[in-house]
Design a protein around this motif. Sequence first.
Motif, PDB file in Angstrom:
ATOM      1  N   VAL A 180      -4.962  -0.774   8.522  1.00  0.00           N
ATOM      2  CA  VAL A 180      -3.865   0.174   8.718  1.00  0.00           C
ATOM      3  C   VAL A 180      -4.142   1.426   7.888  1.00  0.00           C
ATOM      4  CG1 VAL A 180      -1.378   0.560   8.562  1.00  0.00           C
ATOM      5  CG2 VAL A 180      -2.255  -1.728   9.090  1.00  0.00           C
ATOM      6  N   ALA A 181      -4.268   2.563   8.544  1.00  0.00           N
ATOM      7  CA  ALA A 181      -4.567   3.815   7.857  1.00  0.00           C
ATOM      8  C   ALA A 181      -3.366   4.285   7.041  1.00  0.00           C
ATOM      9  CB  ALA A 181      -4.954   4.879   8.878  1.00  0.00           C
ATOM     10  N   SER A 182      -3.613   5.191   6.123  1.00  0.00           N
ATOM     11  CA  SER A 182      -2.531   5.795   5.352  1.00  0.00           C
ATOM     12  C   SER A 182      -1.537   6.457   6.297  1.00  0.00           C
ATOM     13  CB  SER A 182      -3.110   6.836   4.389  1.00  0.00           C
ATOM     14  OG  SER A 182      -2.077   7.473   3.681  1.00  0.00           O
ATOM     15  N   GLY A 183      -0.267   6.107   6.170  1.00  0.00           N
ATOM     16  CA  GLY A 183       0.761   6.617   7.070  1.00  0.00           C
ATOM     17  C   GLY A 183       0.835   5.878   8.389  1.00  0.00           C
ATOM     18  N   GLY A 184      -0.010   4.854   8.553  1.00  0.00           N
ATOM     19  CA  GLY A 184      -0.052   4.101   9.799  1.00  0.00           C
ATOM     20  C   GLY A 184       0.922   2.942   9.832  1.00  0.00           C
ATOM     21  N   PRO A 200     -13.685   0.216  14.802  1.00  0.00           N
ATOM     22  CA  PRO A 200     -13.860   1.421  13.986  1.00  0.00           C
ATOM     23  C   PRO A 200     -12.604   1.836  13.223  1.00  0.00           C
ATOM     24  CG  PRO A 200     -13.450   2.069  16.235  1.00  0.00           C
ATOM     25  CD  PRO A 200     -13.407   0.557  16.209  1.00  0.00           C
ATOM     26  N   GLY A 201     -12.055   0.935  12.418  1.00  0.00           N
ATOM     27  CA  GLY A 201     -10.836   1.248  11.676  1.00  0.00           C
ATOM     28  C   GLY A 201     -11.097   2.173  10.511  1.00  0.00           C
ATOM     29  N   PRO A 202     -10.053   2.547   9.744  1.00  0.00           N
ATOM     30  CA  PRO A 202      -8.670   2.103   9.936  1.00  0.00           C
ATOM     31  C   PRO A 202      -7.989   2.808  11.118  1.00  0.00           C
ATOM     32  CG  PRO A 202      -8.789   3.620   8.112  1.00  0.00           C
ATOM     33  CD  PRO A 202     -10.198   3.399   8.550  1.00  0.00           C
ATOM     34  N   PHE A 203      -6.824   2.262  11.511  1.00  0.00           N
ATOM     35  CA  PHE A 203      -6.135   2.704  12.709  1.00  0.00           C
ATOM     36  C   PHE A 203      -4.746   3.267  12.385  1.00  0.00           C
ATOM     37  CE2 PHE A 203      -9.132  -0.596  13.844  1.00  0.00           C
ATOM     38  CZ  PHE A 203      -9.716  -0.131  15.021  1.00  0.00           C
ATOM     39  N   ASP A 204      -4.266   4.165  13.250  1.00  0.00           N
ATOM     40  CA  ASP A 204      -2.897   4.684  13.119  1.00  0.00           C
ATOM     41  C   ASP A 204      -1.872   3.589  13.396  1.00  0.00           C
ATOM     42  OD1 ASP A 204      -3.862   7.303  12.725  1.00  0.00           O
ATOM     43  OD2 ASP A 204      -4.034   7.593  14.882  1.00  0.00           O
ATOM     44  N   LEU A 205      -2.245   2.655  14.278  1.00  0.00           N
ATOM     45  CA  LEU A 205      -1.358   1.553  14.639  1.00  0.00           C
ATOM     46  C   LEU A 205      -2.198   0.310  14.887  1.00  0.00           C
ATOM     47  CD1 LEU A 205       1.366   0.299  15.545  1.00  0.00           C
ATOM     48  CD2 LEU A 205       0.885   1.180  17.848  1.00  0.00           C
ATOM     49  N   HIS A 256      10.832 -13.165  16.302  1.00  0.00           N
ATOM     50  CA  HIS A 256      10.954 -11.897  15.590  1.00  0.00           C
ATOM     51  C   HIS A 256       9.671 -11.086  15.710  1.00  0.00           C
ATOM     52  CE1 HIS A 256      14.498 -12.834  12.659  1.00  0.00           C
ATOM     53  NE2 HIS A 256      14.805 -13.019  13.928  1.00  0.00           N
ATOM     54  N   THR A 257       9.852  -9.781  15.905  1.00  0.00           N
ATOM     55  CA  THR A 257       8.759  -8.814  15.822  1.00  0.00           C
ATOM     56  C   THR A 257       9.000  -7.990  14.564  1.00  0.00           C
ATOM     57  OG1 THR A 257       8.481  -8.708  18.218  1.00  0.00           O
ATOM     58  CG2 THR A 257       7.639  -6.849  16.939  1.00  0.00           C
ATOM     59  N   LEU A 258       7.971  -7.862  13.723  1.00  0.00           N
ATOM     60  CA  LEU A 258       8.095  -7.169  12.444  1.00  0.00           C
ATOM     61  C   LEU A 258       7.259  -5.898  12.451  1.00  0.00           C
ATOM     62  CD1 LEU A 258       7.670 -10.240  10.036  1.00  0.00           C
ATOM     63  CD2 LEU A 258       9.753  -9.432  11.187  1.00  0.00           C
ATOM     64  N   VAL A 259       7.790  -4.843  11.837  1.00  0.00           N
ATOM     65  CA  VAL A 259       7.085  -3.566  11.745  1.00  0.00           C
ATOM     66  C   VAL A 259       6.910  -3.198  10.276  1.00  0.00           C
ATOM     67  CG1 VAL A 259       7.075  -1.120  12.395  1.00  0.00           C
ATOM     68  CG2 VAL A 259       8.104  -2.830  13.933  1.00  0.00           C
ATOM     69  N   PHE A 260       5.677  -2.819   9.918  1.00  0.00           N
ATOM     70  CA  PHE A 260       5.344  -2.398   8.554  1.00  0.00           C
ATOM     71  C   PHE A 260       4.723  -1.005   8.619  1.00  0.00           C
ATOM     72  CE2 PHE A 260       5.206  -6.958   8.714  1.00  0.00           C
ATOM     73  CZ  PHE A 260       5.732  -7.394   7.498  1.00  0.00           C
ATOM     74  N   ARG A 261       4.735  -0.322   7.460  1.00  0.00           N
ATOM     75  CA  ARG A 261       4.111   1.001   7.366  1.00  0.00           C
ATOM     76  C   ARG A 261       3.354   1.116   6.053  1.00  0.00           C
ATOM     77  NH1 ARG A 261       5.177   6.458   5.711  1.00  0.00           N
ATOM     78  NH2 ARG A 261       4.375   7.957   7.241  1.00  0.00           N
ATOM     79  N   ARG A 262       2.190   1.735   6.133  1.00  0.00           N
ATOM     80  CA  ARG A 262       1.467   2.076   4.904  1.00  0.00           C
ATOM     81  C   ARG A 262       1.776   3.533   4.598  1.00  0.00           C
ATOM     82  NH1 ARG A 262      -2.238  -0.301   2.134  1.00  0.00           N
ATOM     83  NH2 ARG A 262      -3.042  -1.667   3.792  1.00  0.00           N
ATOM     84  N   ASP A 263       2.583   3.743   3.569  1.00  0.00           N
ATOM     85  CA  ASP A 263       2.997   5.091   3.251  1.00  0.00           C
ATOM     86  C   ASP A 263       1.827   5.942   2.786  1.00  0.00           C
ATOM     87  OD1 ASP A 263       6.172   4.006   1.902  1.00  0.00           O
ATOM     88  OD2 ASP A 263       5.691   4.753   3.887  1.00  0.00           O
ATOM     89  N   ALA A 264       1.871   7.217   3.160  1.00  0.00           N
ATOM     90  CA  ALA A 264       0.849   8.144   2.713  1.00  0.00           C
ATOM     91  C   ALA A 264       0.984   8.323   1.208  1.00  0.00           C
ATOM     92  CB  ALA A 264       1.007   9.491   3.412  1.00  0.00           C
ATOM     93  N   PRO A 265      -0.130   8.469   0.482  1.00  0.00           N
ATOM     94  CA  PRO A 265      -0.033   8.658  -0.963  1.00  0.00           C
ATOM     95  C   PRO A 265       0.678   9.947  -1.320  1.00  0.00           C
ATOM     96  CG  PRO A 265      -2.262   9.114  -0.167  1.00  0.00           C
ATOM     97  CD  PRO A 265      -1.508   8.516   0.979  1.00  0.00           C
ATOM     98  N   ALA A 266       1.381   9.935  -2.459  1.00  0.00           N
ATOM     99  CA  ALA A 266       2.104  11.116  -2.909  1.00  0.00           C
ATOM    100  C   ALA A 266       1.119  12.224  -3.263  1.00  0.00           C
ATOM    101  CB  ALA A 266       2.959  10.768  -4.122  1.00  0.00           C
TER     102      ALA A 266
END
Length: 302
Positions: A247-251, A221-226, A287-297
């Motif tokens: 990945v949800a907005s801001g997630g 049941p996405g999108p998800f915070d993480l 390596h472990t990589l971390v990404f973020r989906r920025d919230a829209p302006a």
Amino acid sequence: MPAFWFVEIELPFAALAPFEELLGETEAVAVSSYEVAPLPDPDLAPWRFQVLFDAPPDEAAWRQRLSAVAAAMGHAVAPVYAGKLPDQDWVRHTNKLNAPVQAGRFFLYGAHDAGKAPPGSHSLLLDAGLAFGTGRAPSTFGCLQAIDHIARRKRLNCVLDLGTGSGVLAMAAAKAGARQIWAADIDPVAVQVAADNVALNGLRGRVHCLVAHKPHDPKLPGPFDLVVANILAGPLCAMAAGLASQVASGGYLILSGLLAREERRVKAHYIAQGLNFTARLPREGWHTLVFRRDAPALIALR
């Protein structure tokens, strides 16, 4: 005292994780690996991969299987060794090898180490089982650190752990405060192991274990915070669009199971999906990589 037999093969360090994944579930009691001799290039250093049994294995069949897997991975067919291990207290020996793991606030321990969790830690009971994921692997350790880092900064409501294995990362998200977590894997055996671990840790109702074959499976049941995916570089690249879409907005998205030299390729696939690369956690060549989906302006209304 029980007797044990083994078969083993030598491989370069870079092949250990893919080899373990390709080996699949077996009648083995346990698997382990150790470095034979260090080299300047750690990826090429020889390691010995050992499969342990509580009854004499079919030596010829295992020699054929191990050699075939090594050849399929593009490595020269290495010598395969087999034999009976010397008698000793293997329970005590195994418990010593499986010492507790502290990664961020997470404390992973076996039943023999109950009651040793430091004050303020998120403790997880996780004994060795059929599925991958004990917290001792560098990729799992990196994911645990990343989950802890993110959970300190963001309230997590909905989390996806894709390729959950033993369920350790899904349970870690729950211990860090996430309300609902989906622990998904393509392997029904892994899903059952994860479900057993979830019950063992009193997390039923918050961690949902299920079989899923793709990131955008209708059961998720996405999108998800993480979103967390500790798999391998090849599948991570192939699933970039599907994982990024969950990945949800801001997630946040945590990826692991890749070697240092594979980072650039994996990172490029996810940046192309509109995600921002925010952190790298290196450990023992992985390596472990971390990404973020920025919230829209925000758009000012006039």
